[in-house]
Design an enzyme around this catalytic site. Structure first.
Site, PDB file in Angstrom:
ATOM      1  CB  SER A   1      -1.935   8.636   3.724  1.00  0.00           C
ATOM      2  OG  SER A   1      -1.344   7.458   3.246  1.00  0.00           O
TER       3      SER A   1
HETATM    4  N1  SAM Z   1       3.044   7.859   0.769  1.00  0.00           N
HETATM    5  C1  SAM Z   1       2.080   8.080  -0.275  1.00  0.00           C
HETATM    6  C2  SAM Z   1       1.770   9.538  -0.489  1.00  0.00           C
HETATM    7  O1  SAM Z   1       2.305  10.396   0.232  1.00  0.00           O
HETATM    8  O2  SAM Z   1       0.988   9.792  -1.402  1.00  0.00           O
HETATM    9  C3  SAM Z   1       0.796   7.310  -0.080  1.00  0.00           C
HETATM   10  C4  SAM Z   1       1.021   5.870  -0.148  1.00  0.00           C
HETATM   11  S1  SAM Z   1      -0.334   4.930  -0.700  1.00  0.00           S
HETATM   12  C5  SAM Z   1      -1.332   4.888   0.743  1.00  0.00           C
HETATM   13  C6  SAM Z   1       0.510   3.359  -0.721  1.00  0.00           C
HETATM   14  C7  SAM Z   1       1.483   3.231  -1.886  1.00  0.00           C
HETATM   15  O3  SAM Z   1       2.276   2.070  -1.665  1.00  0.00           O
HETATM   16  C8  SAM Z   1       0.808   3.032  -3.225  1.00  0.00           C
HETATM   17  O4  SAM Z   1       1.271   3.991  -4.129  1.00  0.00           O
HETATM   18  C9  SAM Z   1       1.232   1.624  -3.642  1.00  0.00           C
HETATM   19  O5  SAM Z   1       1.382   1.445  -5.028  1.00  0.00           O
HETATM   20  C10 SAM Z   1       2.550   1.493  -2.916  1.00  0.00           C
HETATM   21  N2  SAM Z   1       3.028   0.121  -2.686  1.00  0.00           N
HETATM   22  C11 SAM Z   1       2.342  -0.974  -2.301  1.00  0.00           C
HETATM   23  N3  SAM Z   1       3.156  -2.044  -2.198  1.00  0.00           N
HETATM   24  C12 SAM Z   1       4.413  -1.594  -2.519  1.00  0.00           C
HETATM   25  C13 SAM Z   1       5.704  -2.202  -2.594  1.00  0.00           C
HETATM   26  N4  SAM Z   1       5.908  -3.504  -2.332  1.00  0.00           N
HETATM   27  N5  SAM Z   1       6.742  -1.439  -2.955  1.00  0.00           N
HETATM   28  C14 SAM Z   1       6.591  -0.128  -3.247  1.00  0.00           C
HETATM   29  N6  SAM Z   1       5.398   0.506  -3.194  1.00  0.00           N
HETATM   30  C15 SAM Z   1       4.329  -0.213  -2.832  1.00  0.00           C
END
Ligand code: SAM
Length: 233
Positions: free
Chosen positions: A78
């Protein structure tokens, strides 16, 4: 707290590039302040956690621009402002304790939460991202517990959590996650459609849940049993 690792070009160039990263990190935090982040604890965490270490080596020079960046598999780390905004909301409603992050991604947000003194649990649904983040945590000596799975179902054996932060865009708040909040816990979650979501704080007080809505952001989707169906994307 963070070890930087060995440089193949020698100690001098390693120091020089680290100094440069530190300078860029300070500039990034000045940008966060200009955009309205005022919580000193949060600003210090963004000043101290080396965001570039969560990037591939060849992309590290881009780590301190205020932008989201691709981490593979259609996902992103993000934008610093987004991460700082969410962190400030969490710190304001839950200043310490046990926190669950959904969406480990690069691991940077979890490292920020760890630096703030929370006991951090984080869930990622994409195996390659989970494995990479787990390696980073071990390499950096961070005491963050991560698992691979559908984060919309939470982490039952570790519940309740004082705070839950969802770092992907949700169609609605997952009931299972609400149930895993401590009785005075709070959740920070972007809720909305597939293109944009409103940052939302949900505070639990016993069986009462109060919602407060903030500005709009644009996240990759929260995909899972209580999120979006992955055939939609
Ligand atoms: N917090 C992260 C960082 O510091 O890099 C960025 C998050 S990224 C915007 C969103 C993440 O949520 C992705 O890696 C995606 O694979 C994960 N995601 C989406 N749905 C999910 C779920 N149901 N359970 C776990 N992770 C999930």
């Amino acid at each position: 707290m963070f070890s930087i690792g060995n440089s193949t070009n020698g100690v001098f160039s390693m120091k020089k590039s680290e100094q440069l990263h530190e300078l860029r990190r300070r500039e990034m935090v000045e940008t966060l302040q200009r955009y309205g982040i005022v919580n000193r604890r949060v600003l210090d965490a963004f000043l101290e956690v080396p965001r570039h270490l969560f990037f591939d080596r060849e992309a590290r020079e881009l780590a301190y621009s205020d932008a989201a960046y691709p981490i593979g598999f259609g996902q992103t780390i993000s934008q610093p402002f987004t991460a700082a905004f969410m962190t400030a909301l969490l710190v304001e409603c839950c200043s310490s304790g046990k926190v669950l992050e959904i969406g480990t991604g690069s691991g940077y947000q979890a490292a920020i939460l760890d630096h703030l003194g929370y006991t951090v649990f984080t869930v990622e649904r994409i195996a390659e991202l989970y494995e990479r983040a787990e390696k980073h945590f071990a390499m950096l000596g961070l005491d963050i517990t991560c698992c691979l799975g559908d984060g919309t179902l939470g982490w039952k054996s570790e519940a309740p959590f004082d705070g839950i932060m969802i770092t992907a865009g949700a169609p609605r708040e997952p009931q299972t996650l609400l149930d895993q909040l401590a009785r005075n816990g709070c959740m920070v979650i972007p809720i909305g459609g597939s293109c944009s979501q409103q940052m939302t704080v949900i505070r639990r007080s016993g069986n009462d849940f109060r919602k407060e809505i903030f500005q709009q952001f644009s996240f990759v989707p929260l995909v899972g049993r209580e999120g979006w169906n992955d055939t939609v994307f």
